[in-house]
Design a protein around this motif. Structure first.
Motif, PDB file in Angstrom:
ATOM      1  N   HIS A 134       0.831  -1.202   0.000  1.00 56.43           N
ATOM      2  CA  HIS A 134       0.000   0.000   0.000  1.00 56.43           C
ATOM      3  C   HIS A 134       0.870   1.259   0.000  1.00 56.43           C
ATOM      4  O   HIS A 134       0.622   2.204  -0.762  1.00 56.43           O
ATOM      5  N   ARG A 135       1.908   1.274   0.824  1.00 51.34           N
ATOM      6  CA  ARG A 135       2.808   2.438   0.863  1.00 51.34           C
ATOM      7  C   ARG A 135       3.512   2.616  -0.486  1.00 51.34           C
ATOM      8  O   ARG A 135       3.659   3.749  -0.968  1.00 51.34           O
ATOM      9  N   VAL A 138       1.074   4.176  -2.876  1.00 49.31           N
ATOM     10  CA  VAL A 138       0.936   5.609  -2.625  1.00 49.31           C
ATOM     11  C   VAL A 138       2.086   6.364  -3.283  1.00 49.31           C
ATOM     12  O   VAL A 138       1.878   7.393  -3.940  1.00 49.31           O
ATOM     13  N   VAL A 162      -1.357   7.755   2.755  1.00 53.94           N
ATOM     14  CA  VAL A 162      -1.449   6.357   3.191  1.00 53.94           C
ATOM     15  C   VAL A 162      -2.691   6.181   4.054  1.00 53.94           C
ATOM     16  O   VAL A 162      -3.469   5.239   3.876  1.00 53.94           O
ATOM     17  N   ASP A 166      -6.463   4.118   3.150  1.00 56.92           N
ATOM     18  CA  ASP A 166      -6.391   2.834   3.851  1.00 56.92           C
ATOM     19  C   ASP A 166      -7.717   2.079   3.776  1.00 56.92           C
ATOM     20  O   ASP A 166      -8.788   2.681   3.666  1.00 56.92           O
TER      21      ASP A 166
END
Length: 197
Positions: A134-135, A138, A162, A166
């Protein structure tokens, strides 16, 4: 006398393709089962049955239930990457649309994994890999916005992006507040726009 090498080569290729297909069937069964119920409630026998193989085949390929969960997570991550990275860097609308499509498919599973991370070490590793992905997304999706900031300002913007993208934010908007997928995407776009403004 004709050489038999091509026949042998063909058999080896066919065997390798069959083994790869079996591996994918096992992993797909694992993703479905681990995504639907707590880790402790899913047995290797059930995974094997769903994949159409013997338990020994699962163990031979993955070593343990934990190894299977981590391999299934790696396949899931490949699929998530393919889905989330479709929008080019800087396409905020495309990024949010892709994110919501991803959460519509994977969000409930992700929430189940998160609920187990502290008590099941394998799920903890799956969740940490998901957080890292996920990071990374981003950084990709919002590269243009992030490039305009330096140092602590960049780190804070990244942290806000982030957080606002989420799965828990999706859960609140989609599940808790009951917005449909289209309204959820519009809400997340507005949140992202406010963060990057």
């Amino acid at each position: 006398m004709r050489s038999r090498r091509p026949v042998r080569s063909y058999r080896m290729v066919a065997r390798a393709e069959s083994a790869a297909a079996t591996r994918v069937r096992i992993l797909e069964a694992s993703i479905r089962l681990f995504g639907g119920r707590p880790f402790e409630e899913v047995s290797l026998a059930e995974v094997a049955r769903e994949a159409g193989v013997a338990v020994q085949t699962v163990l031979r390929r993955f070593g343990s239930k934990e190894g299977l969960a981590e391999a299934a997570s790696a396949l899931g991550a490949e699929r998530v990457r393919a889905q989330r990275w479709r929008a080019p860097a800087g396409d905020l609308d495309g990024a949010v649309s892709g994110l919501v499509a991803h959460y519509e498919e994977w969000g409930e599973r992700s929430l189940r994994f998160l609920a187990q991370e502290e008590r099941v070490p394998a799920m903890g590793r799956v969740v940490e890999a998901g957080r890292a992905l996920h990071r990374e997304w981003v950084e990709h999706a919002f590269a243009t916005c992030l490039a305009r900031r330096r140092g602590a300002a960049r780190a804070r913007l990244r942290a806000r992006l982030v957080a606002v993208t989420d799965v828990y934010v999706w859960k609140i908007v989609r599940r808790d507040l009951g917005l449909d997928a289209r309204e959820t995407a519009a809400t997340l776009r507005e949140l992202v726009a406010a963060v990057v403004a």
